[in-house]
Write an enzyme that holds these catalytic residues in place. Structure first.
Site, short mmCIF file in Angstrom:
data_model
loop_
_atom_site.label_atom_id
_atom_site.label_comp_id
_atom_site.label_asym_id
_atom_site.label_seq_id
_atom_site.Cartn_x
_atom_site.Cartn_y
_atom_site.Cartn_z
N LYS A 245 -11.91 -11.93 -17.00
CA LYS A 245 -12.36 -12.21 -18.36
C LYS A 245 -11.79 -13.53 -18.92
O LYS A 245 -12.51 -14.32 -19.53
CB LYS A 245 -11.94 -11.05 -19.27
CG LYS A 245 -12.57 -11.07 -20.64
CD LYS A 245 -13.90 -10.41 -20.59
CE LYS A 245 -14.49 -10.15 -21.94
NZ LYS A 245 -15.74 -9.40 -21.84
N SER B 268 -26.78 -10.69 -24.95
CA SER B 268 -26.38 -9.70 -25.95
C SER B 268 -25.57 -10.31 -27.08
O SER B 268 -25.35 -9.68 -28.10
CB SER B 268 -25.54 -8.61 -25.27
OG SER B 268 -24.27 -9.13 -24.94
N GLY B 269 -25.08 -11.52 -26.88
CA GLY B 269 -24.19 -12.12 -27.87
C GLY B 269 -22.73 -11.88 -27.52
O GLY B 269 -21.84 -12.39 -28.17
N GLY B 270 -22.50 -11.10 -26.49
CA GLY B 270 -21.15 -10.92 -25.98
C GLY B 270 -20.78 -12.11 -25.12
O GLY B 270 -21.64 -12.90 -24.72
N VAL B 271 -19.48 -12.23 -24.82
CA VAL B 271 -19.03 -13.44 -24.12
C VAL B 271 -19.59 -13.51 -22.70
O VAL B 271 -19.99 -14.59 -22.24
CB VAL B 271 -17.47 -13.57 -24.17
CG1 VAL B 271 -16.78 -12.41 -23.53
CG2 VAL B 271 -17.01 -14.85 -23.51
N ASP B 272 -19.70 -12.38 -22.00
CA ASP B 272 -20.12 -12.43 -20.60
C ASP B 272 -21.57 -12.92 -20.45
O ASP B 272 -21.84 -13.85 -19.68
CB ASP B 272 -19.97 -11.06 -19.93
CG ASP B 272 -18.58 -10.50 -20.10
OD1 ASP B 272 -17.67 -11.29 -20.41
OD2 ASP B 272 -18.40 -9.27 -19.94
N SER B 273 -22.48 -12.29 -21.19
CA SER B 273 -23.88 -12.70 -21.03
C SER B 273 -24.07 -14.11 -21.61
O SER B 273 -24.89 -14.87 -21.10
CB SER B 273 -24.83 -11.69 -21.67
OG SER B 273 -24.68 -11.67 -23.07
N SER B 274 -23.30 -14.46 -22.63
CA SER B 274 -23.44 -15.80 -23.22
C SER B 274 -23.01 -16.88 -22.23
O SER B 274 -23.68 -17.89 -22.06
CB SER B 274 -22.59 -15.94 -24.49
OG SER B 274 -23.02 -15.01 -25.45
N CYS C 126 5.14 -6.27 1.69
CA CYS C 126 5.54 -4.86 1.75
C CYS C 126 4.83 -4.15 2.91
O CYS C 126 5.12 -4.41 4.06
CB CYS C 126 5.26 -4.22 0.39
SG CYS C 126 6.08 -2.64 0.19
N TYR C 127 3.86 -3.28 2.62
CA TYR C 127 3.12 -2.60 3.70
C TYR C 127 2.56 -3.64 4.68
O TYR C 127 2.57 -3.44 5.89
CB TYR C 127 1.98 -1.79 3.08
CG TYR C 127 1.16 -0.98 4.06
CD1 TYR C 127 1.55 0.30 4.43
CD2 TYR C 127 0.00 -1.51 4.62
CE1 TYR C 127 0.79 1.06 5.32
CE2 TYR C 127 -0.76 -0.77 5.52
CZ TYR C 127 -0.36 0.52 5.87
OH TYR C 127 -1.10 1.24 6.74
N HIS D 127 7.62 -7.74 -3.87
CA HIS D 127 6.31 -8.12 -4.43
C HIS D 127 6.41 -9.43 -5.23
O HIS D 127 6.87 -9.42 -6.37
CB HIS D 127 5.79 -7.00 -5.33
CG HIS D 127 5.38 -5.80 -4.56
ND1 HIS D 127 4.10 -5.61 -4.10
CD2 HIS D 127 6.10 -4.74 -4.11
CE1 HIS D 127 4.03 -4.48 -3.42
NE2 HIS D 127 5.23 -3.93 -3.41
N GLU E 274 4.03 -11.02 -6.56
CA GLU E 274 2.97 -11.08 -7.58
C GLU E 274 3.41 -10.46 -8.90
O GLU E 274 2.73 -10.61 -9.91
CB GLU E 274 1.69 -10.40 -7.06
CG GLU E 274 1.77 -8.88 -6.86
CD GLU E 274 2.37 -8.45 -5.51
OE1 GLU E 274 3.11 -9.26 -4.92
OE2 GLU E 274 2.12 -7.31 -5.08
N GLY F 247 0.83 -1.20 0.00
CA GLY F 247 0.00 0.00 0.00
C GLY F 247 0.86 1.24 0.00
O GLY F 247 2.06 1.17 0.32
#
Ligand code: XMP
Length: 510
Positions: free
Chosen positions: A366, A224-230, A82-83, A170, A172, A55
């Site tokens: 995603k 909608s045909g987008g990946v998320d709603s599909s 770290c923090y 870090h 990560e 942080g």
């Protein structure tokens, strides 16, 4: 909650969400919480460990964020980064030194404790990524110094009895040579089974959906045909079958043959979908409107009205949404599980309709959604589709929106996308599309003078769509696209390629 979990407390580091990513890549499910989370908000049989993020603050400042010391009584291993390390040291009466200036960048550490469990199986000297001001001067009682830097700074400390650890660097960040290995060692100390993957996610989610919806509950979802709603639709469909009703609203501002395309993609599934052609209504409402903000408002409002009517008619009590983890993070400021409010893809609908939200993807990034989609059998071209904005082609049609202009744009866009797919560039770009400019220019075709529309091609590469670089498409590819568009789309006689990055431009045109 069935999967084992690591709680990541966010103290404001720019890398907090990278920690989540790394853990998931290692097969461990991690969720981000606000730093002041209460023990009973994160406790549970599934909690296996806690990570305190870095942080920007100094733990020596009175106002610095701390953590509820009750978390220590949860009895799970703790890793401070770290923090986070400085916080552990401060709260256990170690000595922290205030730095004159921040150390930022690559550094080398040496593991000084041969019995270190955190550095088990690693070389003594290793490159790490540092980004800190203060540092631990003296470790608290019960802790050993596990690693130092060449300046003899305490780079890591361990309390093996209590399973509490601190590292100044870090893990990560990919620049840290053995970052993944160190996180893996910590996960072993947490006794995590490391079996979190898209397949297990689906199994667990289905159970969770059953519980939330109950035996007779129904869900309505805007497809909608987008990946998320599909992917959300397929997951809900797998869980509750035809008690999920999808609503697909054709706004008339979609890509060419979009409704057919989505219908074909879902033909193989036993999915209940209401296909609504509302193009007349949308285009009517937009008639003569040229102001970008006004267009967006009209489309948003009309969408809600159309969707609301159709959703109400289903009698469903639940509204499904393809909300993803980044949306959750964004709308809550930070953190994942302890949410202030949900992100609504369809602005404010759940409250308006007094519906409960079902968001089966709200813990996923995603790429994880894509993996889930592939496992559920979503066709590859839908899985790898570029994002498409809610207001659709309206934001790619500066000026007045007419059916003719939409049609010209759809045709030009379809050619561009087809050529990108054929050349392998579709997957190499994050988003690509055509824009129909509100300009007519003079041209010559055969022996005839033309005075027709001008089309811009936009292709960008981007990690998060907050910034983007223009994609350096090969000249031959651009040439082919321009030739085909001018030859095949009657009404366009000139094509330009947009080479502006974001910022200063945005990705869309309005
Ligand atoms: P800009 O144009 O702001 O776009 O650089 C960044 C990303 O967001 C998408 N976008 C939208 N998506 N509703 C959406 O669902 C919207 O109103 C909207 N506006 C822009 C855009 O396509 C790009 O991926």
């Amino acid at each position: 909650m069935h999967h084992e979990r690591i709680a990541i407390l966010d103290f404001g580091s720019q890398y907090t969400h990278l920690i989540t990513r790394r853990l998931r890549e290692l097969g461990a499910f991690g969720l981000v919480y606000k730093s002041d989370v209460k023990p009973d908000e994160i406790s549970g049989n599934d909690l296996k460990g806690i990570i305190l993020s870095g942080g920007p603050n100094s733990v020596l400042d009175m106002a610095a964020p701390g953590m509820d010391t009750g978390l220590l009584d949860l009895g799970v291993p703790i890793l401070g980064i770290c923090y986070g390390m400085q916080l552990i040291a401060r709260d256990s009466r170690g000595k922290i030194c205030r730095a004159a200036k921040r150390e930022y960048g690559k550094s080398t550490i040496e593991v000084t404790d041969k019995n270190s469990v955190l550095f088990k199986g690693m070389k003594a000297k290793q490159a790490v990524w540092m980004s800190h001001g203060d540092h631990v001067e003296t470790v608290p009682d019960g802790y050993t110094v596990a690693a130092k830097t060449s300046d003899t700074l305490v780079a890591a400390m361990e309390n093996r009895a209590l399973k509490r650890f601190g590292i100044q660097f870090h893990p990560e960040v990919t620049h840290t040579q053995y970052g993944n290995k160190l996180l893996l060692n910590f996960l072993h100390l947490c006794e995590m089974s490391l079996n979190w993957n898209a397949g297990n996610f689906i199994k667990e989610k289905i159970e969770e959906i059953h519980k939330q919806i109950g035996p007779g509950g129904t869900v309505v979802l805007g497809l909608s045909g987008g990946v998320d709603s599909s992917v959300a639709a397929l997951l809900l469909n797998k869980a509750i079958g035809n008690r999920l009703i999808c609503v697909f609203v054709d706004t008339g501002l979609m890509r060419k043959d979009e409704m057919c395309h989505v219908q074909n993609a879902f033909a193989q599934f036993d999915l209940s979908v209401k296909w609504i052609d509302a193009s007349e209504r949308f285009l009517g409402e937009l008639d003569g409107v040229t102001d970008p903000e006004q267009k967006r408002k009209i489309i948003g409002r009309t969408f809600i009205e159309v969707f609301e009517r159709e959703a109400k008619a289903t009698g469903a009590k639940f509204l499904g949404q393809g909300t993803l983890y980044p949306d959750v993070i964004e709308s809550s400021g930070i953190g994942g599980a302890v949410l202030v409010k949900s992100h609504h893809n369809v602005g404010g609908l759940p409250e308006r309709m007094n519906m409960k939200l079902v968001e089966p993807l709200r813990e996923l990034f995603k790429d994880e959604v894509r993996r889930v989609g592939l496992i559920l059998g979503l066709p590859e071209d839908l899985v790898w589709r570029h994002p498409f904005p809610g207001p659709g082609l309206a934001v790619r049609l500066p000026g007045a929106i007419t059916r003719e202009r939409v049609s010209l744009l759809q045709d030009a866009d379809a050619i561009f996308i087809e050529e990108l797919r054929k050349s392998g560039w579709y997957k190499l770009t994050s988003q690509a599309f055509a824009v129909l400019l509100p300009v007519q220019t003079v041209g010559i075709m055969g022996d005839e003078r033309t005075y027709e529309s001008m089309c811009a091609l936009r292709a960008v590469q981007s990690e998060d769509f907050m910034t983007a670089d223009w994609a350096h498409l090969p000249h031959e590819l651009l040439e082919r696209c321009a030739q085909r568009i001018v030859n095949e789309v009657k009404g366009i006689n000139r094509v330009v390629f947009d080479i502006t990055s974001k910022p200063p431009a945005t990705i869309e045109y309005e």
